[in-house]
Design a protein around this motif. Structure first.
Motif, PDB file in Angstrom:
ATOM      1  N   GLU A 131       0.836  -1.209   0.000  1.00 17.31           N
ATOM      2  CA  GLU A 131       0.000   0.000   0.000  1.00 17.31           C
ATOM      3  C   GLU A 131       0.872   1.261   0.000  1.00 17.31           C
ATOM      4  O   GLU A 131       0.538   2.255  -0.659  1.00 17.31           O
ATOM      5  N   TRP A 132       1.986   1.217   0.726  1.00 14.26           N
ATOM      6  CA  TRP A 132       2.915   2.350   0.694  1.00 14.26           C
ATOM      7  C   TRP A 132       3.459   2.539  -0.726  1.00 14.26           C
ATOM      8  O   TRP A 132       3.564   3.670  -1.219  1.00 14.26           O
ATOM      9  N   ILE A 133       3.816   1.444  -1.373  1.00 17.37           N
ATOM     10  CA  ILE A 133       4.323   1.506  -2.746  1.00 17.37           C
ATOM     11  C   ILE A 133       3.260   2.089  -3.680  1.00 17.37           C
ATOM     12  O   ILE A 133       3.570   2.897  -4.565  1.00 17.37           O
ATOM     13  N   LEU A 134       1.990   1.700  -3.482  1.00 14.08           N
ATOM     14  CA  LEU A 134       0.909   2.270  -4.297  1.00 14.08           C
ATOM     15  C   LEU A 134       0.875   3.787  -4.160  1.00 14.08           C
ATOM     16  O   LEU A 134       0.746   4.515  -5.161  1.00 14.08           O
ATOM     17  N   GLY A 135       0.977   4.290  -2.928  1.00 15.10           N
ATOM     18  CA  GLY A 135       0.975   5.728  -2.712  1.00 15.10           C
ATOM     19  C   GLY A 135       2.192   6.400  -3.323  1.00 15.10           C
ATOM     20  O   GLY A 135       2.098   7.484  -3.914  1.00 15.10           O
ATOM     21  N   TYR A 136       3.340   5.754  -3.194  1.00 15.50           N
ATOM     22  CA  TYR A 136       4.575   6.285  -3.785  1.00 15.50           C
ATOM     23  C   TYR A 136       4.446   6.376  -5.297  1.00 15.50           C
ATOM     24  O   TYR A 136       4.772   7.409  -5.904  1.00 15.50           O
ATOM     25  N   GLY A 166       2.656   9.584 -10.617  1.00 13.84           N
ATOM     26  CA  GLY A 166       1.777   9.617 -11.775  1.00 13.84           C
ATOM     27  C   GLY A 166       1.303   8.278 -12.280  1.00 13.84           C
ATOM     28  O   GLY A 166       0.770   8.185 -13.384  1.00 13.84           O
ATOM     29  N   VAL A 167       1.464   7.229 -11.477  1.00 13.22           N
ATOM     30  CA  VAL A 167       1.044   5.885 -11.894  1.00 13.22           C
ATOM     31  C   VAL A 167       0.012   5.371 -10.903  1.00 13.22           C
ATOM     32  O   VAL A 167       0.322   5.151  -9.727  1.00 13.22           O
ATOM     33  N   ARG A 168      -1.206   5.180 -11.355  1.00  8.52           N
ATOM     34  CA  ARG A 168      -2.280   4.673 -10.496  1.00  8.52           C
ATOM     35  C   ARG A 168      -2.347   3.161 -10.644  1.00  8.52           C
ATOM     36  O   ARG A 168      -2.527   2.633 -11.735  1.00  8.52           O
ATOM     37  N   LEU A 169      -2.191   2.461  -9.515  1.00  4.54           N
ATOM     38  CA  LEU A 169      -2.135   1.011  -9.515  1.00  4.54           C
ATOM     39  C   LEU A 169      -3.158   0.431  -8.552  1.00  4.54           C
ATOM     40  O   LEU A 169      -3.545   1.067  -7.570  1.00  4.54           O
ATOM     41  N   GLY A 170      -3.539  -0.813  -8.808  1.00 10.99           N
ATOM     42  CA  GLY A 170      -4.288  -1.589  -7.847  1.00 10.99           C
ATOM     43  C   GLY A 170      -3.340  -2.454  -7.046  1.00 10.99           C
ATOM     44  O   GLY A 170      -2.192  -2.701  -7.455  1.00 10.99           O
ATOM     45  N   LEU A 171      -3.783  -2.932  -5.892  1.00 10.89           N
ATOM     46  CA  LEU A 171      -2.922  -3.735  -5.035  1.00 10.89           C
ATOM     47  C   LEU A 171      -2.414  -4.981  -5.759  1.00 10.89           C
ATOM     48  O   LEU A 171      -1.294  -5.449  -5.499  1.00 10.89           O
ATOM     49  N   ASP A 172      -3.216  -5.517  -6.681  1.00  9.60           N
ATOM     50  CA  ASP A 172      -2.812  -6.722  -7.400  1.00  9.60           C
ATOM     51  C   ASP A 172      -1.924  -6.419  -8.599  1.00  9.60           C
ATOM     52  O   ASP A 172      -1.638  -7.305  -9.398  1.00  9.60           O
ATOM     53  N   GLU A 173      -1.450  -5.171  -8.692  1.00 13.52           N
ATOM     54  CA  GLU A 173      -0.491  -4.812  -9.742  1.00 13.52           C
ATOM     55  C   GLU A 173       0.893  -4.520  -9.172  1.00 13.52           C
ATOM     56  O   GLU A 173       1.756  -3.967  -9.841  1.00 13.52           O
ATOM     57  N   VAL A 174       1.114  -4.944  -7.921  1.00 14.44           N
ATOM     58  CA  VAL A 174       2.401  -4.764  -7.247  1.00 14.44           C
ATOM     59  C   VAL A 174       2.819  -6.074  -6.595  1.00 14.44           C
ATOM     60  O   VAL A 174       2.030  -6.697  -5.874  1.00 14.44           O
ATOM     61  N   LEU A 175       4.041  -6.479  -6.838  1.00 16.13           N
ATOM     62  CA  LEU A 175       4.621  -7.665  -6.205  1.00 16.13           C
ATOM     63  C   LEU A 175       5.916  -7.261  -5.524  1.00 16.13           C
ATOM     64  O   LEU A 175       6.786  -6.638  -6.138  1.00 16.13           O
ATOM     65  N   VAL A 176       6.059  -7.607  -4.243  1.00 14.50           N
ATOM     66  CA  VAL A 176       7.309  -7.387  -3.527  1.00 14.50           C
ATOM     67  C   VAL A 176       8.257  -8.532  -3.861  1.00 14.50           C
ATOM     68  O   VAL A 176       7.881  -9.703  -3.805  1.00 14.50           O
TER      69      VAL A 176
END
Length: 404
Positions: A82-87, A92-102
């Motif tokens: 969620e922090w990465i989503l905000g970052y 300028g990149v709007r993402l959903g939680l399922d578009e980020v993998l640690v």
């Protein structure tokens, strides 16, 4: 009877080679060596106190410790994602939680991307030079490389168009303060690259490891942000790799990849097969640290590394003989040296270690075609200014001897 393990190795093993940089890092422990070899952060700048507080908070209760020491989901610790989503949204990149993998460092992301996209004989486009670690990650999957020349604004567009005509699977690019040459891709060139790749149906793998380490000028939009702006704010063409190794600490081994959902879903399967998930406690500690001090800490890094960058450039101006040229990076960790034609970076390194107690990385390692024999990479990030000045003076002295 001797058991011949080599007969059992898969053919792709031939694409694996030792990293010249990893071998040179062994020299750092020798106090007499002035090392410009490793592109590593200065441990004196690590946020050790913030990390200690984060660990202490975790272990204040059995419940907190239990969760930190337990398995977690493959996608990654949710508060960190969620922090990465905000970052990313701030970029300028709007993402959903399922578009980020640690991932376990962005290096693991590169390996997964290679596994996902490269089949034997597939074409991959890289710059000339490019990041050695990317070549190491991709090569076991048996690609062919097409190399794109660079100028001081990034990949040369005529070369890029010729490469895209051959339909590579993807273009790999470090647009900000590239490792190894420190070049930043200009705003106009970024727009053109995204447009050309989208039109050709070629994906872009953006490595943003150094993007926060800018010392001069204004920040430029990432390739992911340009891609998102063309597609209603969502990623479409660009796979974006981020890392906390250069901005916080490398030892936690935490990075991430953001991409369209279909890509991330398959990368998650690879994560499950590779290591199940990145260390839970490392993710929790990192989340606590970046939530508390990320911006002021990065500002501190910029001040320190800018001083070292400036010290290196001033020393090069003062000492280097005629016929030697170098880049003037706006950020990052590297200055790229080009020697006179016919000179050899490997031969110079051998002399530098034996005669001058200085180490650097010969540039040929960063070329997919192993050209660039007369180039070298100097890293300034982990060396104090006085040592930088002395190390550059010693290298210049060797070059003066060679020229004589």
């Amino acid at each position: 009877m001797t058991f011949e393990w080599g007969d059992l190795f898969a053919g792709r093993i031939s694409g694996m080679a030792a990293s010249e940089i990893r071998e040179l890092l062994k020299l750092i422990d020798r106090p007499e060596i002035i090392s410009f070899a490793g592109g590593i952060p200065d441990p004196d700048l690590f946020p050790s106190a913030a990390m200690a507080r984060a660990y202490e908070k975790i272990f204040q209760s059995n419940a907190g410790a239990g969760g930190a020491l337990q398995y977690t989901i493959s996608e990654g610790y949710t508060p960190l994602r969620e922090w990465i989503l905000g970052y990313m949204e701030g970029k300028g990149v709007r993402l959903g939680l399922d578009e980020v993998l640690v991932t376990s460092g962005s290096q693991q992301a590169l390996d997964f991307i290679g596994k996902l996209l490269i089949g034997p004989g597939d074409l991959v486009a890289v710059t000339k030079p490019t990041y050695l670690g990317a070549l190491q990650a991709f090569s076991p999957y048996e690609p062919r490389y097409v190399s794109i020349a660079m100028d001081d604004e990034g990949p040369v567009l005529a070369d890029l168009e010729a490469a895209l005509a051959a339909r590579p699977k993807f273009l790999y690019l470090v647009p900000d303060f590239q490792n190894p040459n420190g070049v930043t891709v200009s705003a106009d060139r970024r727009e053109a690259i995204v447009a050309l790749c989208a039109a050709a149906g070629v994906a872009i793998v953006e490595d943003a490891a150094y993007a926060e380490l800018r010392y001069d000028g204004e920040a430029l939009p990432s390739l992911a942000a340009i891609d998102a702006a063309r597609n209603g704010g969502r990623p479409a063409t660009v796979i974006h790799c981020g890392s906390f190794s250069k901005t916080v600490v490398p030892a936690l081994r935490v990075g991430w990849v953001s991409a369209p959902r279909d890509v991330v879903n398959r990368l998650v399967l690879m994560k499950q097969a590779a290591d199940l998930h990145t260390s839970t406690i490392n993710q929790m500690v990192l989340h606590d640290v970046v939530s508390q001090i990320f911006e002021p800490h990065v500002k501190r890094l910029r001040v320190a590394y800018k001083e070292r960058r400036d010290a290196m450039l001033a020393a090069l101006d003062a000492h280097m003989p005629k016929g030697v040229t170098w880049t003037r990076p706006q950020g990052g960790m590297f200055v790229w040296i080009e020697l006179a034609p016919g000179r050899c970076g490997v031969a110079l390194l051998e002399r530098a270690i034996k005669e001058a107690n200085v180490a650097f990385v010969p540039g040929a390692a960063f070329f997919a075609d192993r050209s660039g024999a007369n180039t070298l990479r100097l890293s300034f990030s982990a060396t104090k200014p006085d040592r930088i000045r002395e190390g550059v003076r010693r290298i210049a002295g060797l070059l003066e001897t060679v020229e004589a």
